[in-house]
Design a protein around this motif. Sequence first.
Motif, short mmCIF file in Angstrom:
data_model
loop_
_atom_site.label_atom_id
_atom_site.label_comp_id
_atom_site.label_asym_id
_atom_site.label_seq_id
_atom_site.Cartn_x
_atom_site.Cartn_y
_atom_site.Cartn_z
N GLY A 207 8.76 4.88 12.99
CA GLY A 207 8.02 5.36 13.80
C GLY A 207 6.86 6.25 13.51
O GLY A 207 6.36 6.87 14.60
N MET A 208 6.78 6.61 12.26
CA MET A 208 5.56 7.52 11.99
C MET A 208 5.11 7.13 10.49
O MET A 208 6.12 6.59 9.67
N GLY A 209 4.06 7.24 10.30
CA GLY A 209 3.34 7.02 8.69
C GLY A 209 4.26 7.65 7.95
O GLY A 209 4.74 8.86 8.03
N ASP A 210 4.47 7.26 6.38
CA ASP A 210 5.24 7.85 5.50
C ASP A 210 4.63 7.68 4.09
O ASP A 210 3.71 7.23 4.15
N PHE A 211 5.36 7.97 3.27
CA PHE A 211 4.80 7.79 1.99
C PHE A 211 4.67 6.29 1.48
O PHE A 211 3.76 6.12 0.73
N ALA A 212 5.58 5.46 1.69
CA ALA A 212 5.23 4.20 1.51
C ALA A 212 4.18 3.48 2.16
O ALA A 212 3.26 2.87 1.64
N ASP A 213 3.70 3.99 3.35
CA ASP A 213 2.50 3.52 3.96
C ASP A 213 1.47 4.25 3.32
O ASP A 213 0.36 3.66 3.15
N LEU A 214 1.65 5.36 2.75
CA LEU A 214 0.50 6.10 1.98
C LEU A 214 0.19 5.32 0.96
O LEU A 214 -1.36 4.99 0.65
N ALA A 215 1.10 4.83 -0.03
CA ALA A 215 0.93 4.00 -1.06
C ALA A 215 0.13 2.63 -0.70
O ALA A 215 -1.14 2.28 -1.37
N LEU A 217 -1.78 2.26 2.03
CA LEU A 217 -3.12 2.56 2.48
C LEU A 217 -4.19 3.04 1.44
O LEU A 217 -5.35 2.39 1.28
N ALA A 218 -3.56 3.43 0.40
CA ALA A 218 -4.19 3.68 -0.82
C ALA A 218 -4.95 2.40 -1.60
O ALA A 218 -5.80 2.31 -2.01
N ALA A 219 -3.82 1.42 -1.58
CA ALA A 219 -4.11 0.38 -2.24
C ALA A 219 -5.21 -0.31 -1.41
O ALA A 219 -6.23 -1.03 -2.05
N VAL A 220 -5.04 -0.46 -0.07
CA VAL A 220 -6.08 -1.15 0.70
C VAL A 220 -7.35 -0.44 0.59
O VAL A 220 -8.71 -0.88 0.22
N PHE A 228 -11.06 8.17 -3.10
CA PHE A 228 -10.15 9.24 -2.96
C PHE A 228 -9.35 8.89 -1.44
O PHE A 228 -10.09 8.20 -0.57
N LEU A 229 -8.39 9.60 -1.09
CA LEU A 229 -7.60 9.50 0.16
C LEU A 229 -7.24 10.63 0.65
O LEU A 229 -6.20 11.28 0.11
N ALA A 407 -4.86 0.83 -7.67
CA ALA A 407 -6.12 0.29 -6.87
C ALA A 407 -7.55 0.51 -7.58
O ALA A 407 -8.49 0.18 -6.70
N GLY A 408 -7.73 1.50 -8.37
CA GLY A 408 -8.90 1.72 -9.00
C GLY A 408 -9.69 2.94 -8.46
O GLY A 408 -10.78 3.29 -8.71
N MET A 409 -8.90 3.87 -7.66
CA MET A 409 -9.28 4.99 -7.28
C MET A 409 -9.49 6.07 -8.54
O MET A 409 -8.55 6.13 -9.29
N ARG A 410 -10.64 6.64 -8.60
CA ARG A 410 -10.80 7.45 -9.79
C ARG A 410 -10.37 9.05 -9.54
O ARG A 410 -9.81 9.68 -10.34
N ILE A 411 -10.19 9.42 -8.23
CA ILE A 411 -9.75 10.62 -7.92
C ILE A 411 -8.15 10.33 -7.37
O ILE A 411 -7.21 11.02 -7.67
#
Length: 735
Positions: A207-215, A217-220, A228-229, A407-411
């Motif tokens: 029903g709402m965004g969570d830590f799995a969605d965060l992971a 989203l970071a990958a995308v 950074f995100l 995913a290659g994010m430096r930060i």
Amino acid sequence: MEADSERLAFDPPSAALARLADSWDIATGYWSFFGDWVEVPASTLRAVLQAMGVEAQTEPDVEAALAATEAAPWRELLPPSIVVQAGSGEVAVHVADHHDVSLAVALEDGSWRDVGVPDQQPESRMVDDSLVWEVRVALPADLPLGWHTLHAWQRPHGSGEVDREGTCVLVVSPTHLPLPAGRPEYGGRAWGLMAQLYSVRSRRSWGMGDFADLADLAAVAGSERSDFLLINPIHAAEVTSPIEPSPYLPATRRFLAPLYVRPEDIREAAYLAPDDRAQVAAARATVSASNTDPSRIDRDAAWAAKRAALQVIHSAPRSSGRQRSLDAFLERQGPPLADFALWCALEEHYAVTLAAGEERPAEAWDIGSDLVARLRMELAGRVAFHSWLQWIAEEQIAAAQAAAHDAGMRIGLMHDLAVGVHTKGSDAWSMRDMYAPGITVGAPPDMYNQQGQDWSQPPWLPKALEGAGYRPLRDMVRNLVRHAGALRVDHIIGFFRLWWIPAGLGATAGTYVRYDHEAMIGVLALEAHRAGAVVIGEDLGNVEPWVREYLSARGILGTSVLWFENEADGRPMPPEHYRKALLATVNTHDLPPTAGYLAEDHVRLRARLGLLTQPVEEAHADARRERETMLAVLRGRGLIGDDPTEQQIIEALHVYLAAAESVLLGVSLVDAVGERRVQNQPGTDTQYPNWQVPLADSAGEPVLVEDLAANERFVSLAGAVDHALRRVARERGLA
């Protein structure tokens, strides 16, 4: 006549009261947003002093308090704490007449370092009929960064026996944090995505965004070269309904919100018995349909479902290795976590008794009461559950940061630190002595809020922080940056001064209270340095120029928002004039998404809510004028044509911003998908669903994480930013 009445009503402080207030870092006057010098009335000064534990209701009280305040440091061998920059610093030691003093530092690693006492001309003062000398001692220039303890021993002249010993916390912080490591092809700069996590859902959400969605989203985002995100504060809120929707009014700033946990991602969930697995599935089924509802986030429903599932998973057996990991986490977090978990258990307990018609007793608000001690034992099972939740939350946020790096994010993740906490939350309850009673913080009147603002958050007591060796600040920052690459500090001016509002006087009758910014910024810098994290200070609004210069000198980035950066004549400031040590963005969570702004949705919304202070036609005219001014600037640079689409304008604004030297460029996810609705409408409470708006596109259709990689607008804007940063770097010979 009206001005005369106001003058007669003003209650001026006496010279002694003003001196007492100043000695406690309470402003007796300040420059307003409008450029006027405002004198603070005596009633405000007395109320603020009272909250600090200083009696000042009568002039004899004031004189006695002033004498005690001036003598207080002379009565102590050492101050309670010292925060210095590496390579510098000194300490004032107060030694009795006819005595010698020696000093040494117990370093964090267990070793010791002697501190010399050079010959000098000390100052003296009579304290309690005894002569006391103040000796200022330079600290060794080669002390390592860290949390150390300074020891002092006082001995009578010619005697080897110590007759007094003192210790104080000694913090050695870095002089300057390095700039973030960006991409070589961008000339060392970086861009990142900014999102309200609760609004970003997937088909597997609850029903709402969570830590799995965060992971995810970071990958995308990482695949689009985002480094950074930035997400909203994920501090823990209430564990009973109603849950405060604002992430900027948490129960605690030290611990994470289990509201963002994904139950199925807990390892023990994979080994549940069939009946238990069915219970988890049934709990999720109560909220899963809302994942595609674009209207409103329901935190209470999401938490009710998750809590039911999490209780089942918590009861499942853990392997010996998992149990050892949990035990190590509990030991590392120590009493603060136990107190937070107890607060959660008490909230649940009294929610039940309240439903039965019983009021919460006053003793329950006192963590040191016999009642709370008894309930700590009786509610041990619930305390264990809420402690376990923090372990799970930390595991999942760590996994999200790992996904960002993979995913290659430096930060990687950039957390957001809220200004304060709820008056009845966990921090205010468990650390009551650290907060000013009867005081809330806010902001003085300005052109947007002529009555000022009250944020309903209690302020830290400066002296209490110093007395605690700044450990509450340290622990808060340390927990946030443990699994993050950056930290944004909302309203970082609060590390320098806060607007204190005594209860019952209203926001206009407040005053500023100064904090030891050297100490607080020093603690922040040390913990960020140890975690390898970047720090960004939100320094918008009425901020004195020297504050921005100081933060920049310490390596803390500032913040610029496109719509707020104007020249003296009101025209948009060219991005080439922006500061380098900066996170530059087109908008913020408190502004309408750019698509909504271009369509003037914000004017229609404010008109509907009765928030306009001018005729609606004038408001629309002002919005059109501001928009057309910016479009003219974009056309002048060849970034748009005569009849651009909404998407073209949004991309052009970000390309325009890329011309700045600012090391970080932020892109709002709402702009990337064409969302038009604002997440937070300032000046409202229940009139608008603040912090409850799910992510949707310009047509109002929900945008889910799984669909982002193929979302044309998202991919196009990311590509435009990437191309612009590469081009600017090449033109400047940086890539």
